[in-house]
Design an enzyme around this catalytic site. Structure first.
Site, mmCIF file in Angstrom:
data_model
loop_
_atom_site.group_PDB
_atom_site.id
_atom_site.type_symbol
_atom_site.label_atom_id
_atom_site.label_comp_id
_atom_site.label_asym_id
_atom_site.label_seq_id
_atom_site.Cartn_x
_atom_site.Cartn_y
_atom_site.Cartn_z
ATOM 1 C CD1 TRP A 1 8.027 3.439 -0.266
ATOM 2 C CD2 TRP A 1 6.995 4.560 -1.900
ATOM 3 N NE1 TRP A 1 8.120 2.688 -1.417
ATOM 4 C CE2 TRP A 1 7.499 3.351 -2.432
ATOM 5 C CE3 TRP A 1 6.307 5.430 -2.755
ATOM 6 C CZ2 TRP A 1 7.326 2.985 -3.764
ATOM 7 C CZ3 TRP A 1 6.125 5.064 -4.082
ATOM 8 C CH2 TRP A 1 6.636 3.860 -4.575
ATOM 9 C CG ASN A 2 1.994 3.164 -2.236
ATOM 10 O OD1 ASN A 2 1.795 3.104 -1.020
ATOM 11 N ND2 ASN A 2 1.487 2.285 -3.080
ATOM 12 C CE LYS B 1 9.158 1.295 9.269
ATOM 13 N NZ LYS B 1 9.727 2.426 8.525
ATOM 14 N N PRO B 2 6.181 4.768 10.008
ATOM 15 C CG PRO B 2 6.519 7.094 9.966
ATOM 16 C CD PRO B 2 6.532 5.894 10.884
ATOM 17 C CB ALA B 3 7.771 4.408 4.146
ATOM 18 N N GLY C 1 2.634 -3.094 2.454
ATOM 19 C CA GLY C 1 3.930 -3.001 1.795
ATOM 20 C C GLY C 1 4.128 -4.183 0.872
ATOM 21 C CB SER C 2 7.157 -5.453 -0.728
ATOM 22 O OG SER C 2 7.967 -5.655 0.403
ATOM 23 C CD GLU D 1 -5.059 -4.598 3.008
ATOM 24 O OE1 GLU D 1 -5.040 -4.807 1.789
ATOM 25 O OE2 GLU D 1 -6.067 -4.792 3.714
ATOM 26 C CG LEU D 2 1.092 -8.524 1.821
ATOM 27 C CD1 LEU D 2 1.526 -9.965 1.962
ATOM 28 C CD2 LEU D 2 1.936 -7.614 2.701
ATOM 29 C CB CYS E 1 -0.995 -2.034 -3.889
ATOM 30 S SG CYS E 1 -2.368 -1.178 -3.133
ATOM 31 C CD GLU F 1 -5.518 -1.522 5.857
ATOM 32 O OE1 GLU F 1 -5.133 -1.021 4.784
ATOM 33 O OE2 GLU F 1 -4.875 -1.407 6.918
HETATM 34 P P1 NAP Z 1 8.219 -2.311 1.633
HETATM 35 O O1 NAP Z 1 9.628 -2.207 1.220
HETATM 36 O O2 NAP Z 1 7.695 -3.644 1.987
HETATM 37 O O3 NAP Z 1 8.048 -1.289 2.837
HETATM 38 C C1 NAP Z 1 6.814 -1.073 3.481
HETATM 39 C C2 NAP Z 1 7.063 -0.670 4.915
HETATM 40 O O4 NAP Z 1 7.709 -1.751 5.581
HETATM 41 C C3 NAP Z 1 7.980 0.531 5.072
HETATM 42 O O5 NAP Z 1 7.579 1.255 6.210
HETATM 43 C C4 NAP Z 1 9.329 -0.114 5.306
HETATM 44 O O6 NAP Z 1 10.203 0.712 6.013
HETATM 45 C C5 NAP Z 1 8.917 -1.300 6.164
HETATM 46 N N1 NAP Z 1 9.873 -2.390 6.176
HETATM 47 C C6 NAP Z 1 10.764 -2.762 5.230
HETATM 48 N N2 NAP Z 1 11.458 -3.840 5.650
HETATM 49 C C7 NAP Z 1 10.987 -4.166 6.892
HETATM 50 C C8 NAP Z 1 11.291 -5.174 7.841
HETATM 51 N N3 NAP Z 1 12.237 -6.088 7.616
HETATM 52 N N4 NAP Z 1 10.603 -5.188 9.002
HETATM 53 C C9 NAP Z 1 9.660 -4.260 9.245
HETATM 54 N N5 NAP Z 1 9.319 -3.283 8.389
HETATM 55 C C10 NAP Z 1 9.980 -3.236 7.214
HETATM 56 O O7 NAP Z 1 7.234 -1.760 0.521
HETATM 57 P P2 NAP Z 1 7.271 -0.351 -0.213
HETATM 58 O O8 NAP Z 1 8.257 -0.455 -1.328
HETATM 59 O O9 NAP Z 1 7.407 0.757 0.768
HETATM 60 O O10 NAP Z 1 5.783 -0.254 -0.776
HETATM 61 C C11 NAP Z 1 5.423 -0.752 -2.000
HETATM 62 C C12 NAP Z 1 4.707 -2.082 -1.844
HETATM 63 O O11 NAP Z 1 3.558 -1.896 -1.030
HETATM 64 C C13 NAP Z 1 4.194 -2.594 -3.167
HETATM 65 O O12 NAP Z 1 4.413 -3.971 -3.252
HETATM 66 C C14 NAP Z 1 2.701 -2.292 -3.088
HETATM 67 O O13 NAP Z 1 1.899 -3.115 -3.888
HETATM 68 C C15 NAP Z 1 2.427 -2.486 -1.643
HETATM 69 N N6 NAP Z 1 1.195 -1.786 -1.248
HETATM 70 C C16 NAP Z 1 0.109 -2.551 -0.933
HETATM 71 C C17 NAP Z 1 -1.088 -1.931 -0.596
HETATM 72 C C18 NAP Z 1 -2.292 -2.754 -0.245
HETATM 73 O O14 NAP Z 1 -3.224 -2.200 0.321
HETATM 74 N N7 NAP Z 1 -2.316 -4.043 -0.531
HETATM 75 C C19 NAP Z 1 -1.168 -0.540 -0.556
HETATM 76 C C20 NAP Z 1 -0.034 0.210 -0.881
HETATM 77 C C21 NAP Z 1 1.145 -0.442 -1.219
HETATM 78 P P3 NAP Z 1 11.358 1.544 5.275
HETATM 79 O O15 NAP Z 1 10.749 2.107 4.037
HETATM 80 O O16 NAP Z 1 11.695 2.566 6.262
HETATM 81 O O17 NAP Z 1 12.429 0.557 5.005
#
Ligand code: NAP
Length: 482
Positions: free
Chosen positions: A151-152, A175-177, A229-230, A251-252, A285, A460
């Site tokens: 979502w960020n 699949k968007p957030a 994501g995380s 990309e975590l 991130c 990326e």
């Molecule tokens: P997240 O909870 O891991 O969610 C990311 C995406 O994954 C969302 O679309 C979420 O859907 C989905 N998701 C959650 N649980 C899942 C599962 N079990 N199976 C499949 N998909 C699932 O992370 P976030 O809180 O949205 O984002 C913040 C994190 O992203 C931070 O740790 C940040 O550092 C990281 N990030 C990394 C980068 C990079 O380039 N390295 C860039 C931006 C952000 P829902 O939201 O619909 O549950």
């Protein structure tokens, strides 16, 4: 103001799919419901995969120039509708409008850049070791790709996957957030208008991300998964993809060190720290997470940083002059609050901020500067994801490197120094995928973005970002003679 480009149906096989079940998308600045979006699950995900699979051969068969022309139109349309997209983004994500405008341009740039780059996805003619053979390698699209985005950065994290995927000749299921599906659907509508054919780009919205993710991982027709994501979710998806041996980009999370050496330009370091730490209300991130400052400059740096941070304006992203918006949700408020309170209980001191903001204590966190942070504190070890600078004092270069690397993460890192020898030494010693040297903002579509260790796999942006969507095939021509 009325929002434009609001689409609430999912996009599958060129059709806008309504659903009986919907979920609310809310404005993090005030909790108001902006829209109700189709809540789809595993079965609709399978339909989307099927559509992407059917669309793949024809899309892959087009020339890179032909696909590039469509992508250029898509990028142009995003820029044409930049203001509407930016307002939508601030409404569902909360970031200040100026930052949303910046993200639309940044997001469109990935599509535009990869539209060009795919024309240069060269293979090699390989000097033969055998006179009767001729050897070449060619690049081909990997096939159907899945993209799961956070979502960020609700537009840029999608275009930096979909841009190279489509340019390479792949088809995609996104699949968007759940917090930010509206930006994804709005840009998908513009993609359709630009001429992206049915099935080539599919957007599956839904609350049950676990079920949608599992359907994407388990399906052997999906040849690649790109996830941002995380780290815990990234590791789960990594494991889930083993059964179908997918290509992966992960990309975590990060825990970026931001080192300030005694010989740094103080003003430049403070400005770099502010840009890196407080952008997107500290929810990136690549945010500076630990400000590691040398003893000789520590107090002056802390004082100047505090002066500037205390002057920041907190409020809704649409309000004039606001630089710090709301945090994304209550869970984020709790996490930031706990990290700061624990640090203060363990001896850290807040020079400014230090708690939820009086504007609305459930949604906004006052921009904070903490000194006296130590490596044993959770705030040093975990990604803060909020507007909090945590300062750690150090004495020697070796100690700074040790502190910087004392984390399982390795995404972005930053340091400020005017000693050219030190710049080389430290840049080489830091365990991270990216290093900002006398610079706090490093992201661009033309450079490879990604991390090491628990921050993930793959890159990326740049030519590396295109390679993630291509397979190398080796052709060996026998019986040539000679
Ligand atoms: P997240 O909870 O891991 O969610 C990311 C995406 O994954 C969302 O679309 C979420 O859907 C989905 N998701 C959650 N649980 C899942 C599962 N079990 N199976 C499949 N998909 C699932 O992370 P976030 O809180 O949205 O984002 C913040 C994190 O992203 C931070 O740790 C940040 O550092 C990281 N990030 C990394 C980068 C990079 O380039 N390295 C860039 C931006 C952000 P829902 O939201 O619909 O549950």
């Amino acid at each position: 103001m009325r929002l434009e480009l609001v689409e609430t149906a999912a996009l599958i096989d060129g059709l806008w799919i309504e659903a009986d079940r919907t979920f609310d998308v809310t404005n993090p600045a005030d909790g108001a419901v902006i829209a109700q979006v189709a809540d789809l699950g595993a079965s609709e995900t399978k339909v989307a995969i099927e559509a992407a699979h059917r669309a793949f051969p024809a899309w892959a068969a087009r020339t890179a120039k032909d696909r590039g022309a469509i992508l250029r139109r898509w990028s142009d349309l995003m820029l044409l509708h930049a203001e509407a997209l930016a307002r939508l983004m601030t409404a569902e994500q909360g970031k200040p409008l100026a930052e949303s405008r910046g993200e639309v341009v940044y997001g469109a740039a990935f599509v535009d850049w990869f539209a060009e780059e795919a024309k240069r996805s060269y293979g090699h003619a390989i000097p033969t070791p055998d006179p009767s053979k001729r050897l070449v390698s060619i690049k081909q699209p990997v096939g159907v790709c899945a993209a799961i985005a956070p979502w960020n950065f609700p537009i840029a994290m999608i275009t930096r996957k979909v841009g190279p995927a489509l340019a390479a000749g792949c088809t995609v299921v996104v699949k968007p957030a759940a917090e930010t599906p509206l930006c994804a659907l709005a840009i998908a509508r513009l993609a359709v208008e630009a001429g992206v054919p049915a099935g080539v780009l599919n957007i599956v919205t839904g609350k049950d991300s676990g079920a949608i993710g599992k359907a994407l991982c388990d399906d052997a027709r999906v040849r690649k998964l790109s996830f941002t994501g995380s780290t815990p979710v990234g590791k789960l998806l990594y494991a889930q993809c083993a059964g179908t041996m997918k290509k992966l980009s992960l990309e975590l999370g990060g825990n970026a060190p931001f080192i300030v050496f005694d010989d740094a330009d103080l003003e430049a370091a403070v400005d770099g720290a502010i840009a890196s730490k407080y952008r997107n209300t500290g929810q990136t991130c690549v945010c500076a997470n630990r400000l590691i400052v040398q003893a000789g400059i520590h107090d002056a740096f802390a004082a100047r940083l505090t002066e500037k941070v205390a002057a920041m304006k907190v409020g809704a992203g649409t309000d004039e002059g606001v630089t710090i918006g709301p945090l994304i949700n209550a869970k984020a408020m709790r996490k930031v609050g706990d990290l700061v309170s624990e640090a203060i209980l363990s001896g850290a001191e807040a020079l400014t901020g230090g708690g939820p903001d009086p504007l609305d204590e459930d949604r906004f966190y006052t921009p904070t500067v903490l000194v006296g942070v130590t490596p044993d504190m959770r705030i040093f070890q975990e990604e803060i994801f909020g507007p909090v600078a945590a300062l750690v004092r150090f004495e020697t270069e070796a100690e700074a490197i040790e502190l910087a690397n004392a984390t399982p993460f390795g995404l972005a890192s930053y340091f400020y120094s005017r000693d050219v020898g030190r710049c080389w030494r430290v840049a080489e010693a830091i365990e991270a995928g990216m290093v900002g040297i006398n610079e706090g903002i490093i992201s661009t579509e033309v450079a490879p973005f990604g991390g090491v260790k628990d921050s993930g796999l793959g890159r990326e942006g740049a030519s590396e970002g295109l390679d993630e969507y291509l397979e190398t095939k080796y052709l060996c021509f026998g019986g040539v003679g000679g």
